[in-house]
Design an enzyme around this catalytic site. Structure first.
Site, PDB file in Angstrom:
ATOM      1  N   GLY A 231      25.925  34.329  24.274  1.00 19.21           N
ATOM      2  CA  GLY A 231      24.917  35.110  24.982  1.00 19.21           C
ATOM      3  C   GLY A 231      23.747  34.328  25.527  1.00 19.21           C
ATOM      4  O   GLY A 231      22.927  34.880  26.261  1.00 19.21           O
ATOM      5  N   GLU A 273      28.666  30.816  19.114  1.00 22.62           N
ATOM      6  CA  GLU A 273      29.885  30.826  19.926  1.00 22.62           C
ATOM      7  C   GLU A 273      29.522  30.645  21.398  1.00 22.62           C
ATOM      8  O   GLU A 273      30.035  31.337  22.269  1.00 22.62           O
ATOM      9  CB  GLU A 273      30.636  32.150  19.772  1.00 22.62           C
ATOM     10  CG  GLU A 273      31.251  32.378  18.421  1.00 22.62           C
ATOM     11  CD  GLU A 273      31.934  33.737  18.323  1.00 22.62           C
ATOM     12  OE1 GLU A 273      31.893  34.509  19.312  1.00 22.62           O
ATOM     13  OE2 GLU A 273      32.496  34.037  17.261  1.00 22.62           O
ATOM     14  N   GLY A 275      29.368  29.327  25.129  1.00 16.16           N
ATOM     15  CA  GLY A 275      30.201  28.669  26.121  1.00 16.16           C
ATOM     16  C   GLY A 275      29.418  28.349  27.372  1.00 16.16           C
ATOM     17  O   GLY A 275      29.299  27.198  27.781  1.00 16.16           O
ATOM     18  N   ARG A 276      28.817  29.381  27.966  1.00 20.02           N
ATOM     19  CA  ARG A 276      28.131  29.241  29.252  1.00 20.02           C
ATOM     20  C   ARG A 276      27.060  28.157  29.227  1.00 20.02           C
ATOM     21  O   ARG A 276      26.981  27.316  30.127  1.00 20.02           O
ATOM     22  CB  ARG A 276      27.498  30.589  29.627  1.00 20.02           C
ATOM     23  CG  ARG A 276      26.869  30.613  31.002  1.00 20.02           C
ATOM     24  CD  ARG A 276      26.032  31.876  31.210  1.00 20.02           C
ATOM     25  NE  ARG A 276      26.662  33.068  30.737  1.00 20.02           N
ATOM     26  CZ  ARG A 276      27.408  33.892  31.474  1.00 20.02           C
ATOM     27  NH1 ARG A 276      27.606  33.616  32.744  1.00 20.02           N
ATOM     28  NH2 ARG A 276      27.948  34.980  30.943  1.00 20.02           N
ATOM     29  N   ARG A 311      32.444  35.788  40.064  1.00 17.87           N
ATOM     30  CA  ARG A 311      31.208  36.340  39.503  1.00 17.87           C
ATOM     31  C   ARG A 311      30.322  37.018  40.549  1.00 17.87           C
ATOM     32  O   ARG A 311      29.779  38.097  40.291  1.00 17.87           O
ATOM     33  CB  ARG A 311      30.415  35.262  38.754  1.00 17.87           C
ATOM     34  CG  ARG A 311      31.112  34.733  37.506  1.00 17.87           C
ATOM     35  CD  ARG A 311      30.204  33.809  36.700  1.00 17.87           C
ATOM     36  NE  ARG A 311      29.130  34.549  36.059  1.00 17.87           N
ATOM     37  CZ  ARG A 311      27.880  34.548  36.472  1.00 17.87           C
ATOM     38  NH1 ARG A 311      27.516  33.837  37.537  1.00 17.87           N
ATOM     39  NH2 ARG A 311      26.954  35.254  35.829  1.00 17.87           N
ATOM     40  N   TYR A 315      29.789  40.827  39.557  1.00 24.61           N
ATOM     41  CA  TYR A 315      28.497  41.161  38.963  1.00 24.61           C
ATOM     42  C   TYR A 315      27.343  41.178  39.967  1.00 24.61           C
ATOM     43  O   TYR A 315      26.219  41.483  39.593  1.00 24.61           O
ATOM     44  CB  TYR A 315      28.112  40.131  37.886  1.00 24.61           C
ATOM     45  CG  TYR A 315      29.068  39.982  36.740  1.00 24.61           C
ATOM     46  CD1 TYR A 315      29.369  41.049  35.904  1.00 24.61           C
ATOM     47  CD2 TYR A 315      29.641  38.753  36.449  1.00 24.61           C
ATOM     48  CE1 TYR A 315      30.230  40.899  34.834  1.00 24.61           C
ATOM     49  CE2 TYR A 315      30.496  38.588  35.373  1.00 24.61           C
ATOM     50  CZ  TYR A 315      30.791  39.666  34.570  1.00 24.61           C
ATOM     51  OH  TYR A 315      31.633  39.512  33.498  1.00 24.61           O
ATOM     52  N   CYS A 342      41.379  39.913  51.671  1.00 22.72           N
ATOM     53  CA  CYS A 342      41.297  41.192  52.382  1.00 22.72           C
ATOM     54  C   CYS A 342      40.470  42.187  51.566  1.00 22.72           C
ATOM     55  O   CYS A 342      40.933  43.287  51.225  1.00 22.72           O
ATOM     56  CB  CYS A 342      42.704  41.737  52.639  1.00 22.72           C
ATOM     57  SG  CYS A 342      43.663  40.719  53.751  1.00 22.72           S
ATOM     58  N   GLU A 343      39.278  41.785  51.219  1.00 23.76           N
ATOM     59  CA  GLU A 343      38.321  42.621  50.495  1.00 23.76           C
ATOM     60  C   GLU A 343      36.930  42.277  51.018  1.00 23.76           C
ATOM     61  O   GLU A 343      36.573  41.098  51.074  1.00 23.76           O
ATOM     62  CB  GLU A 343      38.373  42.361  48.982  1.00 23.76           C
ATOM     63  CG  GLU A 343      39.693  42.707  48.321  1.00 23.76           C
ATOM     64  CD  GLU A 343      39.964  44.193  48.273  1.00 23.76           C
ATOM     65  OE1 GLU A 343      38.997  44.987  48.399  1.00 23.76           O
ATOM     66  OE2 GLU A 343      41.140  44.573  48.117  1.00 23.76           O
TER      67      GLU A 343
END
Length: 421
Positions: A231, A273, A275-276, A311, A315, A342-343
């Site tokens: 987090g 924990e 990661g980021r 991302r 988000y 195609c979005e």
């Protein structure tokens, strides 16, 4: 104050894009190692300190092996992540296995590896026993504080979260496992994602410390370690302040002495924990401009798409963009930076001020070293990009080749083999 820099000079990076097909990911080994060592130093006061790197952030064995050499474990949430950890030299209690809606074979493999099994739900006690035919000697539970805490936009409100045992269930979970013969216990939570306010992490430590005391009093169970989860965020935007991890460490240390020591629960091991915050700032998505077009808006079309970095589309997340070789030029043009899916949400940036961009320019999307390549997909049959590592000696090595059409169709069965019923 966050400042966005490139891992190589503009000249060397442009030369690299002449040799390597774009798009590709590039990771900075020296920066990752230095950051990992600093993280360990900051929490060196904590008994049994270890960071279980969140494999989901960057599931590449080369990266995992680099972190393993720095004393990191791995945080896994699936069977393939466990196997990737094993391939990277991370085994036994250096693996924290936390999943949800867990299939039996994943309990079995985690147990075979000697990993720490972190149960996400009270019903998982029975599910784990059915899978293993016994109980491990060490067990951990993920705690969800519900209305006692607030989440943030990414992880959501704890009351709405599918994760963790509730406040009313948590003591019973430990009491049940103690009666079943479990000897060692851990306590885990994860109530933030990409958080920059360090007080949130300190208050999470307070919550877990106080819960350790409660579990000891009400269930007669001494918690061996707390897992703070991850987090901890990174400053994606220039000018944002990173989390003050030194202040977080100091605040946690003070709470440890105020709560854990007087309760007679010292030593209590402390793990994370993250990661980021470990790899995120040191990964870069490198892409070339295919088209610059003018419609109702000005568009820059890249050879990367949101299948390479989702991302921003998922988000609305910000990733800083450097136009390589034009760093000193004024950002006096406004562009939407897009891919070719195609979005219409296939956009890395909307109304972004940038220097004047031309076909063939090289753009770098910063802070892509976590939840970047890992979140990729194959919509529109787009193939996945390669990953490269900038070694500490300045060399560049491939650590994942680009996906090919043969890779994409490898699991298809064109002959339509019948299934026997």
């Amino acid at each position: 104050m966050s400042k966005k820099t490139l891992p190589l000079s503009s000249e060397k990076l442009l030369l690299l894009t002449e040799k390597l097909p774009t798009p590709f990911y590039l990771y900075d080994e020296r920066a990752i190692v230095e950051n990992a060592r600093q993280f360990n130093r900051l929490f060196s006061w904590a008994p049994g300190f270890k960071n279980y790197f969140a494999v989901k952030a960057c599931p590449n064995p080369t990266i995992l092996s680099i972190l393993q050499k720095e004393g990191f474990g791995s945080d896994c949430s699936s069977l393939p992540e466990i196997l990737l950890s094993e391939a990277s030299g991370i085994t036994g209690e250096n693996i924290m296995f936390t999943s949800n809606n867990t299939p039996s074979d994943e309990f079995v493999e985690a147990y075979r590896q000697g990993a720490i099994i972190n149960l996400d739900d009270i019903t998982h006690i029975e599910a784990m026993e059915e899978a293993l035919k016994e109980v491990p000697s060490l067990i951990c539970f993920r705690y969800n504080p519900g209305p006692e805490r607030t989440g943030n936009a990414i992880i959501g409100n704890p009351v709405e979260a599918k994760y963790g045992v509730t406040t009313d269930q948590v003591v019973d979970c430990y009491r049940i496992m103690k009666e079943k013969g479990v000897k060692r216990f851990g306590l885990h939570t994860m109530v933030a994602s990409n958080e920059l306010d360090g007080t949130y992490i300190v208050e999470t430590a307070r919550m877990l410390f106080e819960l350790c005391v409660r579990i000891q009093k009400e269930a007669g169970v001494r918690i061996e370690f707390i897992d703070m989860g991850g987090g901890i965020g990174i400053p994606y935007r220039p000018g944002q302040e990173p989390m003050d991890l030194e202040a977080v460490s100091q605040g946690m240390h003070e709470l440890y002495n105020q709560i854990i020591v007087p309760a007679g629960l010292d030593p209590l091991n402390i793990v994370f924990e993250c990661g980021r915050v470990i790899t995120g700032p040191y990964g870069y998505l490198v892409s070339k401009v295919r088209h610059v077009t003018s419609k109702y808006k000005e568009y820059v079309g890249l050879d990367a798409s949101m299948n390479d970095l989702m991302r921003p589309a998922m988000y609305g997340a910000y990733h800083h963009i450097t136009v390589v070789g034009k760093e000193a030029e004024a950002c006096d043009h406004i562009y939407d930076v897009t891919g070719s899916l195609c979005e219409n949400n296939d956009k890395f940036a909307i109304d972004r001020p940038l220097p004047r961009i031309e076909k063939g320019d090289v753009l770098v999307l910063h802070d892509s070293g976590a939840h970047g390549h890992a979140m990729g997909f194959n919509y529109n049959a787009k193939l996945r990009a390669a990953e490269y590592l900038l070694r500490e000696d300045g060399s560049v090595v491939m650590i994942r080749r680009a996906q090919t059409y043969d890779d994409y169709v490898a699991t298809l069965r064109f002959d339509g083999a019948p299934v026997e019923l």
